[in-house]
Design an enzyme around this catalytic site. Structure first.
Site, short mmCIF file in Angstrom:
data_model
loop_
_atom_site.label_atom_id
_atom_site.label_comp_id
_atom_site.label_asym_id
_atom_site.label_seq_id
_atom_site.Cartn_x
_atom_site.Cartn_y
_atom_site.Cartn_z
N ARG A 159 0.82 -1.22 0.00
CA ARG A 159 0.00 0.00 0.00
C ARG A 159 0.85 1.27 0.00
O ARG A 159 0.34 2.35 -0.25
CB ARG A 159 -0.94 -0.02 1.21
CG ARG A 159 -2.08 -1.02 1.06
CD ARG A 159 -3.03 -1.02 2.22
NE ARG A 159 -2.42 -1.61 3.41
CZ ARG A 159 -3.07 -1.85 4.54
NH1 ARG A 159 -4.35 -1.54 4.65
NH2 ARG A 159 -2.46 -2.39 5.57
N HIS A 204 10.42 -20.76 7.88
CA HIS A 204 11.77 -20.45 7.41
C HIS A 204 12.83 -21.32 8.08
O HIS A 204 13.95 -21.45 7.56
CB HIS A 204 12.08 -18.96 7.59
CG HIS A 204 12.36 -18.54 9.00
ND1 HIS A 204 11.38 -18.08 9.84
CD2 HIS A 204 13.50 -18.51 9.71
CE1 HIS A 204 11.91 -17.78 11.01
NE2 HIS A 204 13.19 -18.04 10.97
N GLU A 258 15.73 -17.49 22.61
CA GLU A 258 16.06 -16.17 22.06
C GLU A 258 16.48 -15.25 23.20
O GLU A 258 15.94 -15.33 24.31
CB GLU A 258 14.85 -15.58 21.35
CG GLU A 258 14.34 -16.40 20.17
CD GLU A 258 13.13 -15.76 19.53
OE1 GLU A 258 13.26 -15.16 18.45
OE2 GLU A 258 12.03 -15.83 20.12
N ASP A 269 3.53 -18.47 18.38
CA ASP A 269 4.56 -17.85 17.56
C ASP A 269 5.69 -18.82 17.21
O ASP A 269 6.25 -18.75 16.11
CB ASP A 269 5.14 -16.63 18.30
CG ASP A 269 6.16 -15.86 17.47
OD1 ASP A 269 5.83 -15.50 16.32
OD2 ASP A 269 7.27 -15.63 17.95
N HIS A 271 7.82 -23.71 14.28
CA HIS A 271 9.24 -24.03 14.29
C HIS A 271 9.56 -25.27 15.14
O HIS A 271 10.22 -26.21 14.70
CB HIS A 271 10.07 -22.86 14.82
CG HIS A 271 9.93 -21.61 14.03
ND1 HIS A 271 9.65 -21.60 12.67
CD2 HIS A 271 10.03 -20.30 14.37
CE1 HIS A 271 9.60 -20.36 12.23
NE2 HIS A 271 9.82 -19.56 13.25
#
Length: 492
Positions: free
Chosen positions: A52, A181, A219, A238, A243
């Protein structure tokens, strides 16, 4: 009604929806540049960015140049290569909710199309179905097209089904490429090579020889400006649902008949369907939820989650589970899973502890024999360690001494000449060529959500709130009890 059609040739046009977003700037466009620089894109390959943001092609190319300067090492870019890459890029501002804007976009796609097309939807999931509907209405979703979807695919099973239904109303399942990913990381793919390319490990890869498995995704960062999204998802949605469970699948799966999309994904699905549901009565002893408070990471003081968010919250930033894969290979072996933010160190690793020797011949000499272990580290560095018992050098007049040592393969040493690639380079190349092996199939996504929903529903029914843990630690103290009550300990 689903549009059908098989992938016949590499895509010559990539359309990135959300091309001015954070993911595109950090990962997607630098990865595409890496493929271009190494000559892995066809000479007629083009990329159309759309979002956008009110930009023209020139302004978009300037923006991409800045991303490359920030993200790509100087040694991996040169003026000529960057210029030729930018020449491949086009931009069309669009809002698919506006019919005039959407029509301008689809006409631009038709003008650029010379063969197969790959659409990458790097947007919020609520836009997936509307974007696909616009493409379908413009006859741009038939044979020779495919679509990549970013996680999260939904917030729970019901929303995942709704999103998948919306997408597959336009694209049949064989042309839907759901991204995780982690599956593009060299270390994750090497897990398959380690298991199924070596005769040494597979005979030992079962409950007769392995006592426990630990999978950690830790993390050190906080929510990093993603507070509103993260507060809606938490660690379970999440990280765990995608994952972590994908790593469980690759660790626990049976050997596929061959390395192709259907065979690999069929075996992963069997693992997900073998996960023992964690019933409400078992929730307190088999799960831990945590939320970080103020503390220090790497010697730097950091605020707590609620301080970063700016409001009170009951969202978990840490989750640990004791899970079981109820099948012949893994019966009785606990899989300890944990992931969290603001932890003591950044690490993604799979730890397999083998069973102890049945009888130690060194007991009378006072030498302790520790169980062997295999450690597969995926980040921050990719390496494999096999921990074995070894005699401590010396004359041993007071008895033979043993110590555990590691046979260590660090891929950065073993493959010094190979450039370390971004995960999206592998994923883009496979999607462009129509290879879905490293992408997640619909039934995998929905089966994973079904298992996660059972845990989240159990927390809600029992009124379980996250336990506090200081930033810079490995989670709440109750996570220690999760393993130690069964005679195990987390690998720190």
């Amino acid at each position: 009604m689903s549009a059908s059609g098989s992938v016949s040739r590499p895509a010559s046009l990539l359309v990135i929806f959300g091309a001015t977003g954070d993911l595109a700037g950090r990962m997607l466009l630098p990865s595409l540049y890496g493929l271009h620089r190494d000559g892995l894109l066809a000479t007629d390959f083009r990329c159309l960015g759309t979002a956008r943001s009110d930009l023209d092609t020139g302004a978009f190319r300037d923006q991409v140049r800045q991303h490359l300067e920030k993200r790509v090492p100087v040694a991996d870019r040169d003026t000529d290569s960057v210029a030729r890459f930018l020449d491949r890029l086009e931009y069309q501002a669009a809002d698919v909710a506006d019919s005039q804007s959407a029509t301008a976009l689809t006409e631009r796609i038709k003008a650029l199309r010379t063969g197969d097309v790959l659409y990458h939807l790097s947007t919020a999931p609520r836009f997936y179905a509307p974007i696909c509907a616009v493409l379908g209405a413009a006859r741009l979703a038939g044979a020779g097209t495919r679509v990549m979807l970013e996680k999260p695919i939904g917030h729970d099973l019901a929303s995942a089904v709704a999103i998948n239904d919306g997408v597959t109303a336009t694209f049949d399942e064989s042309r839907v490429f759901r991204v995780d990913h982690y599956l593009g990381k060299e270390g994750v793919q090497n897990l398959l090579a380690l298991r199924f390319g070596n005769a040494l490990f597979e005979p030992l890869w079962n409950a007769r020889h392995i006592e426990q498995v630990q999978i950690t995704v830790a993390e050190t960062i906080g929510v990093e400006g993603r507070g509103d999204y993260y507060d809606h998802s938490g660690a379970s949605r999440d990280m765990l649902q995608n994952h972590l469970l994908q790593l469980v699948c690759l660790t626990a799966m049976e050997p596929p008949s061959q390395f192709d999309p259907s065979a690999v994904r069929n075996e992963k699905l069997k693992v997900l369907r073998s996960l023992r549901p964690i019933e409400v009565a078992d929730i307190p002893n088999n799960s831990v939820a945590g939320q970080y408070t103020a503390g220090a990471v790497d010697g730097v003081a950091v605020p707590g989650y609620r301080d970063e968010l700016g409001r009170a919250s009951n969202t978990e930033t840490y989750i640990a589970l004791r899970a079981h894969v109820d099948n012949w290979r893994w019966s009785g072996v606990p899989f300890y899973l944990r992931t969290g933010k603001r932890m003591a160190r950044r690490a993604t690793e799979i730890y397999l502890q083998f069973r102890a020797v049945p009888h130690s011949i060194f007991a009378n000499s006072g030498a302790a024999v520790e169980p062997n272990a295999l450690i597969i580290s995926l980040q921050p560095e990719e390496r494999i360690e096999l921990r074995l018992m070894h005699k401590t050098p010396g004359l041993d007049r007071n008895g033979l001494k043993l110590a555990q040592v590691a046979l260590d393969l660090e891929t950065s040493d073993a493959f010094k000449q190979a450039r370390r690639r971004l995960a999206y380079e592998r994923l883009y190349l496979d999607a462009i060529e129509g290879n879905g092996t490293l992408f997640v199939r619909r039934d995998e996504t929905e089966t994973a959500w079904q298992w996660i929903d059972g845990i989240l529903d159990g927390w809600q029914k029992l009124g379980i709130s996250p336990k506090s843990y200081p930033a810079g630690t490995f989670g709440p103290s109750s996570a220690v009890a999760l393993t130690e009550r069964h005679g195990h300990s987390w690998r720190e």
